[in-house]
Design a protein around this motif. Structure first.
Motif, mmCIF file in Angstrom:
data_model
loop_
_atom_site.group_PDB
_atom_site.id
_atom_site.type_symbol
_atom_site.label_atom_id
_atom_site.label_comp_id
_atom_site.label_asym_id
_atom_site.label_seq_id
_atom_site.Cartn_x
_atom_site.Cartn_y
_atom_site.Cartn_z
ATOM 1 N N GLY A 95 59.100 -19.028 -21.858
ATOM 2 C CA GLY A 95 60.368 -19.205 -21.137
ATOM 3 C C GLY A 95 60.191 -19.821 -19.761
ATOM 4 N N MET A 96 61.307 -20.362 -19.215
ATOM 5 C CA MET A 96 61.241 -20.963 -17.867
ATOM 6 C C MET A 96 61.103 -19.898 -16.777
ATOM 7 N N LEU A 97 61.723 -18.721 -16.985
ATOM 8 C CA LEU A 97 61.773 -17.714 -15.921
ATOM 9 C C LEU A 97 60.394 -17.298 -15.432
ATOM 10 N N THR A 98 59.432 -17.250 -16.337
ATOM 11 C CA THR A 98 58.104 -16.751 -15.974
ATOM 12 C C THR A 98 57.073 -17.873 -15.829
ATOM 13 N N GLY A 251 70.718 -14.531 -19.670
ATOM 14 C CA GLY A 251 71.163 -14.778 -18.288
ATOM 15 C C GLY A 251 72.659 -14.994 -18.208
ATOM 16 N N GLY A 252 73.211 -15.608 -19.252
ATOM 17 C CA GLY A 252 74.621 -15.991 -19.209
ATOM 18 C C GLY A 252 75.590 -14.892 -19.581
ATOM 19 N N THR A 253 75.120 -13.755 -20.087
ATOM 20 C CA THR A 253 76.059 -12.719 -20.526
ATOM 21 C C THR A 253 75.958 -11.443 -19.690
ATOM 22 N N ASP A 254 74.781 -10.818 -19.702
ATOM 23 C CA ASP A 254 74.634 -9.477 -19.144
ATOM 24 C C ASP A 254 74.908 -9.443 -17.631
ATOM 25 N N THR A 255 74.318 -10.388 -16.908
ATOM 26 C CA THR A 255 74.436 -10.424 -15.442
ATOM 27 C C THR A 255 75.890 -10.486 -14.974
ATOM 28 N N THR A 256 76.655 -11.371 -15.597
ATOM 29 C CA THR A 256 78.019 -11.634 -15.122
ATOM 30 C C THR A 256 78.978 -10.550 -15.597
ATOM 31 N N VAL A 258 78.230 -7.382 -15.747
ATOM 32 C CA VAL A 258 78.045 -6.284 -14.791
ATOM 33 C C VAL A 258 78.694 -6.648 -13.447
ATOM 34 N N ALA A 259 78.488 -7.894 -13.002
ATOM 35 C CA ALA A 259 79.054 -8.310 -11.712
ATOM 36 C C ALA A 259 80.585 -8.300 -11.751
ATOM 37 N N GLY A 260 81.167 -8.733 -12.860
ATOM 38 C CA GLY A 260 82.634 -8.762 -12.982
ATOM 39 C C GLY A 260 83.212 -7.362 -12.917
ATOM 40 N N SER A 300 66.236 -7.826 -8.457
ATOM 41 C CA SER A 300 64.942 -8.298 -7.952
ATOM 42 C C SER A 300 64.442 -9.505 -8.740
ATOM 43 N N ALA A 301 63.415 -10.124 -8.207
ATOM 44 C CA ALA A 301 62.687 -11.184 -8.920
ATOM 45 C C ALA A 301 61.212 -10.774 -8.926
ATOM 46 N N GLY A 302 60.561 -10.922 -10.068
ATOM 47 C CA GLY A 302 59.148 -10.525 -10.186
ATOM 48 C C GLY A 302 58.228 -11.698 -9.900
ATOM 49 N N ARG A 303 57.155 -11.443 -9.174
ATOM 50 C CA ARG A 303 56.194 -12.500 -8.843
ATOM 51 C C ARG A 303 54.781 -11.924 -8.827
ATOM 52 N N VAL A 304 53.798 -12.816 -8.647
ATOM 53 C CA VAL A 304 52.417 -12.387 -8.463
ATOM 54 C C VAL A 304 51.839 -13.138 -7.261
ATOM 55 N N ILE A 355 71.170 -13.179 -3.848
ATOM 56 C CA ILE A 355 71.488 -12.604 -5.163
ATOM 57 C C ILE A 355 71.089 -13.552 -6.302
ATOM 58 N N PHE A 356 71.163 -14.858 -6.069
ATOM 59 C CA PHE A 356 70.802 -15.816 -7.125
ATOM 60 C C PHE A 356 69.354 -16.302 -6.987
ATOM 61 N N GLY A 357 68.550 -15.587 -6.213
ATOM 62 C CA GLY A 357 67.146 -15.960 -6.086
ATOM 63 C C GLY A 357 66.976 -17.114 -5.110
ATOM 64 N N GLY A 358 65.848 -17.813 -5.239
ATOM 65 C CA GLY A 358 65.576 -18.920 -4.320
ATOM 66 C C GLY A 358 64.392 -19.721 -4.819
ATOM 67 N N ALA A 360 62.163 -22.619 -6.708
ATOM 68 C CA ALA A 360 62.205 -23.342 -7.987
ATOM 69 C C ALA A 360 62.969 -22.591 -9.068
ATOM 70 N N HIS A 361 63.000 -21.252 -8.980
ATOM 71 C CA HIS A 361 63.636 -20.459 -10.039
ATOM 72 C C HIS A 361 65.069 -20.061 -9.700
ATOM 73 N N ARG A 362 65.622 -20.616 -8.590
ATOM 74 C CA ARG A 362 66.994 -20.204 -8.244
ATOM 75 C C ARG A 362 67.882 -20.341 -9.485
ATOM 76 N N GLU A 372 83.231 -17.941 -13.274
ATOM 77 C CA GLU A 372 83.666 -16.857 -14.169
ATOM 78 C C GLU A 372 84.163 -15.660 -13.367
ATOM 79 N N LEU A 373 83.446 -15.342 -12.296
ATOM 80 C CA LEU A 373 83.823 -14.173 -11.494
ATOM 81 C C LEU A 373 85.112 -14.454 -10.723
ATOM 82 N N GLU A 374 85.241 -15.658 -10.182
ATOM 83 C CA GLU A 374 86.459 -15.996 -9.428
ATOM 84 C C GLU A 374 87.669 -16.034 -10.346
HETATM 85 C C1 HEM Z 1 76.207 -12.801 -11.398
HETATM 86 C C2 HEM Z 1 75.504 -13.493 -12.274
HETATM 87 C C3 HEM Z 1 74.068 -13.881 -12.125
HETATM 88 C C4 HEM Z 1 73.104 -13.415 -11.284
HETATM 89 C C5 HEM Z 1 73.243 -12.330 -10.224
HETATM 90 C C6 HEM Z 1 71.880 -14.136 -11.569
HETATM 91 C C7 HEM Z 1 70.680 -13.981 -10.882
HETATM 92 C C8 HEM Z 1 69.555 -14.730 -11.116
HETATM 93 C C9 HEM Z 1 68.345 -14.661 -10.329
HETATM 94 C C10 HEM Z 1 68.103 -13.739 -9.133
HETATM 95 C C11 HEM Z 1 67.462 -15.555 -10.850
HETATM 96 C C12 HEM Z 1 66.063 -15.859 -10.339
HETATM 97 C C13 HEM Z 1 65.049 -14.965 -10.976
HETATM 98 C C14 HEM Z 1 63.661 -15.206 -10.452
HETATM 99 O O1 HEM Z 1 63.467 -15.964 -9.500
HETATM 100 O O2 HEM Z 1 62.729 -14.588 -10.990
HETATM 101 C C15 HEM Z 1 68.098 -16.165 -11.988
HETATM 102 C C16 HEM Z 1 67.496 -17.100 -12.815
HETATM 103 C C17 HEM Z 1 68.072 -17.576 -13.973
HETATM 104 N N1 HEM Z 1 69.376 -17.407 -14.369
HETATM 105 FE FE1 HEM Z 1 70.791 -16.294 -13.425
HETATM 106 N N2 HEM Z 1 72.124 -15.000 -12.604
HETATM 107 C C18 HEM Z 1 73.445 -14.896 -12.960
HETATM 108 C C19 HEM Z 1 74.096 -15.639 -13.925
HETATM 109 C C20 HEM Z 1 73.502 -16.519 -14.789
HETATM 110 C C21 HEM Z 1 74.173 -17.297 -15.800
HETATM 111 C C22 HEM Z 1 75.687 -17.298 -16.022
HETATM 112 C C23 HEM Z 1 73.204 -17.985 -16.489
HETATM 113 C C24 HEM Z 1 73.318 -18.965 -17.640
HETATM 114 C C25 HEM Z 1 74.310 -19.676 -17.941
HETATM 115 C C26 HEM Z 1 71.942 -17.670 -15.888
HETATM 116 C C27 HEM Z 1 70.718 -18.159 -16.306
HETATM 117 C C28 HEM Z 1 69.550 -18.040 -15.578
HETATM 118 C C29 HEM Z 1 68.298 -18.657 -15.983
HETATM 119 C C30 HEM Z 1 68.041 -19.445 -17.257
HETATM 120 C C31 HEM Z 1 67.376 -18.360 -14.963
HETATM 121 C C32 HEM Z 1 65.916 -18.801 -14.911
HETATM 122 C C33 HEM Z 1 65.807 -20.018 -14.016
HETATM 123 C C34 HEM Z 1 64.382 -20.471 -13.794
HETATM 124 O O3 HEM Z 1 63.467 -19.694 -13.998
HETATM 125 O O4 HEM Z 1 64.198 -21.625 -13.429
HETATM 126 N N3 HEM Z 1 72.153 -16.781 -14.855
HETATM 127 N N4 HEM Z 1 69.379 -15.668 -12.118
#
Ligand code: HEM
Length: 412
Positions: A95-98, A251-256, A258-260, A300-304, A355-358, A360-362, A372-374
């Protein structure tokens, strides 16, 4: 507290100077904000019994998100948690996240155009209509669980539309996504692994079937285009194609969802702020942003650490697992005035909210999540202005990665 040889020798576990505490999962689950508040004042970083260490302060979290000495964990986390192979492991391995560097860019780039803010803004009218239709569905019922009937469905329907998945499949793929995301929660036990593995396997099989259907009958949708581009470029393996889509679904379901739920609950708990947003819809983006700060759905975001890192004299040794705690950073008194007060009119939110990270992985879904939230909040304000809590405030469980929420009982 730890510091024994046995513990410090485990992969990812730093050897701390005397006095630096190690937090337990139990105390963090019981009171994440209170625990972080206590230690953030004394230490920039403390130990964590599973995650190695936790960086607590806003400035450090922000800096380390972009520090090249701090990298994504690749497969270190599942290996540490007793998942060295299998389809759950594959989500980390492919996956891209890790991932890091060129591998990360290769896996992420097929999505960047589709999820760019300008492209996503075009979905707003459709998301608004979907939110209004959902409110009209439950409005006649006396009392509903807003999570099940509303906040889970807005992101699930949207991601289904983007990926071209049938709406009838929403109960299946959301159940699997919520289950798989538990792997990042630190609270699962070894006996939970077979269940998580089964969910990861079923979710990947579900995506494989969807891809086979698209190959057989291409359509004018994201999935068909993604598949064509990925296959033409030939630079994603079959496993990588599947796992990126799985990460989009999670990423597209669970996070939003809970936030909503949390933003509705927080505004209902503060009726004067609910009324202010109702009278002045221009406050909706600020209400969304403050809710994400106050009770973030991702903690949180996990790193090494690839090299030793000195934070105000405390050295995180090379090789340590690091949890960058956005949950702690977003309540840091050094960054936010009256950080423990929910205030939609606060003026100190940074443009790039942690909250959305920062780096390369933002989050790739940030623009989508905000819309969606608005729109979810806007539809509630317009169609259910008298909404009220009929039960207790929902509790957000968890202090790391995607947090978990119970029901939110409301009446219109
Ligand atoms: C309130 C909603 C959301 C929050 C709080 C959130 C938060 C985050 C955070 C903190 C990261 C960075 C994680 C890291 O650096 O390890 C991340 C990455 C990611 N998010 Fe979200 N997210 C949300 C919604 C979404 C949605 C709607 C999608 C998809 C449509 C999504 C897909 C992803 C993906 C694929 C990554 C990995 C990006 C990468 O590694 O380059 N997220 N998210």
């Amino acid at each position: 507290m730890d510091g024994t040889d046995e513990t410090t020798q485990r992969a990812g576990m730093p050897r701390w100077p005397d006095g630096v505490p190690t937090l337990t999962v139990a105390e963090l689950e019981a009171d994440p904000h209170g625990t972080f508040r206590t230690w953030r004042r004394q230490w920039p970083v403390v130990g964590h019994e599973v995650a190695g260490c936790v960086v607590l302060r806003a400035g450090d979290v922000d800096r380390l998100m972009r520090d090249p000495r701090v990298q994504a964990t690749e497969t270190l986390y599942p290996e540490m948690r007793g998942i060295p192979v299998g389809r759950l492991f594959d989500i980390f391995a492919h996956g891209m996240l890790t991932a890091n560097g060129a591998v990360h860019r290769r896996r992420r780039s097929p999505f960047t155009r589709t999820f760019a803010a300008r492209m996503i803004e075009g979905l707003r009218p459709r998301i608004r209509a979907a939110a209004e239709s959902l409110v009209r569905d439950w409005l006649p019922d006396r009392e509903v669980d807003l999570v099940a009937r509303y906040t889970a469905l807005i992101p699930a329907q949207t991601i289904a539309d983007i990926l071209g998945l049938p709406h009838d499949d929403i109960p299946l793929f959301t159940r699997l996504a919520y289950e798989v995301s538990r792997v990042l929660s630190f609270t699962f036990e070894p006996e939970d692994i077979p269940g998580l593995e089964a969910a990861a396997s079923a979710l990947q099989d579900y995506v494989v079937t969807g891809l086979e259907l698209r190959r057989a009958a291409p359509r004018d949708d994201f999935l068909t285009r993604f598949l064509a581009e990925a296959e033409a470029a030939g630079d994603l393996t079959a496993e990588e194609v599947v796992v990126q889509l799985v990460q989009m679904i999670i990423g597209g379901t669970d996070t939003t969802r809970v936030a909503g739920a949390m933003q509705a609950a927080l505004l209902l708990q503060h009726p004067e702020q609910w009324a202010a947003v109702r009278c002045e819809p221009g406050l909706i983006p600020a209400a969304v942003a403050e809710s994400l700060r106050y009770e973030p759905s991702v903690g949180s975001a996990g790193r090494v650490a690839r090299e030793a890192i000195d934070l105000d004299g405390i050295v995180i040794p090379a090789g340590s697992m690091i949890m960058l705690s956005t949950l702690s950073a977003l309540r840091d008194e050094a960054a936010f005035r009256d950080a423990d007060t929910f205030d939609i009119r606060r003026a100190d939110l940074p443009r790039l909210q942690p909250i959305f990270g920062g780096g390369a992985h933002r989050c790739i879904g940030e623009a989508l999540a905000r819309i969606e939230l608005e729109e979810g909040l806007g539809a509630l304000m317009r169609l259910a202005p008298g909404l009220r809590l009929t039960g207790a405030m929902p509790v957000l469980h968890g202090h790391a990665c995607i947090r978990r929420i119970g029901p939110l009982q409301v009446a219109a």
